[in-house]
Design a protein around this motif. Sequence first.
Motif, short mmCIF file in Angstrom:
data_model
loop_
_atom_site.label_atom_id
_atom_site.label_comp_id
_atom_site.label_asym_id
_atom_site.label_seq_id
_atom_site.Cartn_x
_atom_site.Cartn_y
_atom_site.Cartn_z
N LYS A 1 29.42 33.26 14.87
CA LYS A 1 28.28 32.65 14.19
C LYS A 1 28.36 31.13 14.28
CE LYS A 1 27.38 35.83 10.35
NZ LYS A 1 27.38 35.90 8.89
N TYR A 2 29.56 30.59 14.11
CA TYR A 2 29.73 29.14 13.98
C TYR A 2 30.18 28.46 15.26
CZ TYR A 2 29.65 30.70 9.16
OH TYR A 2 29.30 31.31 7.98
N ASN B 1 34.95 25.91 10.41
CA ASN B 1 34.51 26.91 9.45
C ASN B 1 34.12 26.17 8.18
OD1 ASN B 1 35.11 28.57 6.99
ND2 ASN B 1 35.33 30.16 8.54
N TYR C 1 31.46 40.83 7.85
CA TYR C 1 32.27 41.94 8.31
C TYR C 1 32.09 43.13 7.38
CZ TYR C 1 34.59 38.39 11.13
OH TYR C 1 34.86 37.37 12.02
N TYR D 1 30.77 36.25 5.73
CA TYR D 1 31.01 36.30 7.18
C TYR D 1 30.41 37.55 7.81
CZ TYR D 1 34.34 32.57 6.14
OH TYR D 1 34.94 31.41 5.71
N ILE E 1 39.42 35.19 6.29
CA ILE E 1 38.25 35.78 6.94
C ILE E 1 37.60 36.90 6.16
CG2 ILE E 1 38.90 35.07 9.27
CD1 ILE E 1 39.86 37.94 9.73
#
Length: 165
Positions: free
Chosen positions: A46-47, A122, A95, A93, A88
């Motif tokens: 994404k980043y 991040n 997931y 995020y 994470i």
Amino acid sequence: MSKRIRISLDKRGVSCVARLLEDEAPRTCAAVWDALPLSGQAYHAKYARNEVYTLVPPFVQQQPGKENPTITPIPGDVCYFGFEPWEIGNPAYGYEPGSEAHAAQGATDLAIFYGRNNLLINGDAGWVPGNVFATIEEGLEDIANACQDLWLRGVEGETMTYARL
């Protein structure tokens, strides 16, 4: 002779070949080589922009530490990241619950970079340097096209496999 690995997007039937950078990242190369084959759900970053990666359970007792680190990977870089669970597991995020990102022991991220202008930052943690442990020498254009397809059409059902040649 340098060690080489095959990195595949299994559902799309596309792979590339990368040479391990044993002089630049010997601990990371040894850890990855000894753990192969490794496979898991493919994700598109994404980043970081032009990154496709998989998360697998940690496979070393002790992290290799920073070796050949970068925050600006270039096309063809293959990177290793060792993450603690808190780094994470953030629901933002995206997931799925029960995925490797939510594992109690953390996760290892193995990533390829297929395009330019990447920046490993991040919003929650700041800079996220990765160990560049290999470079793609064959099939970069094919894998880049498949990675772009992942971005446009989604990653659902796609797995990424790292294997010895």
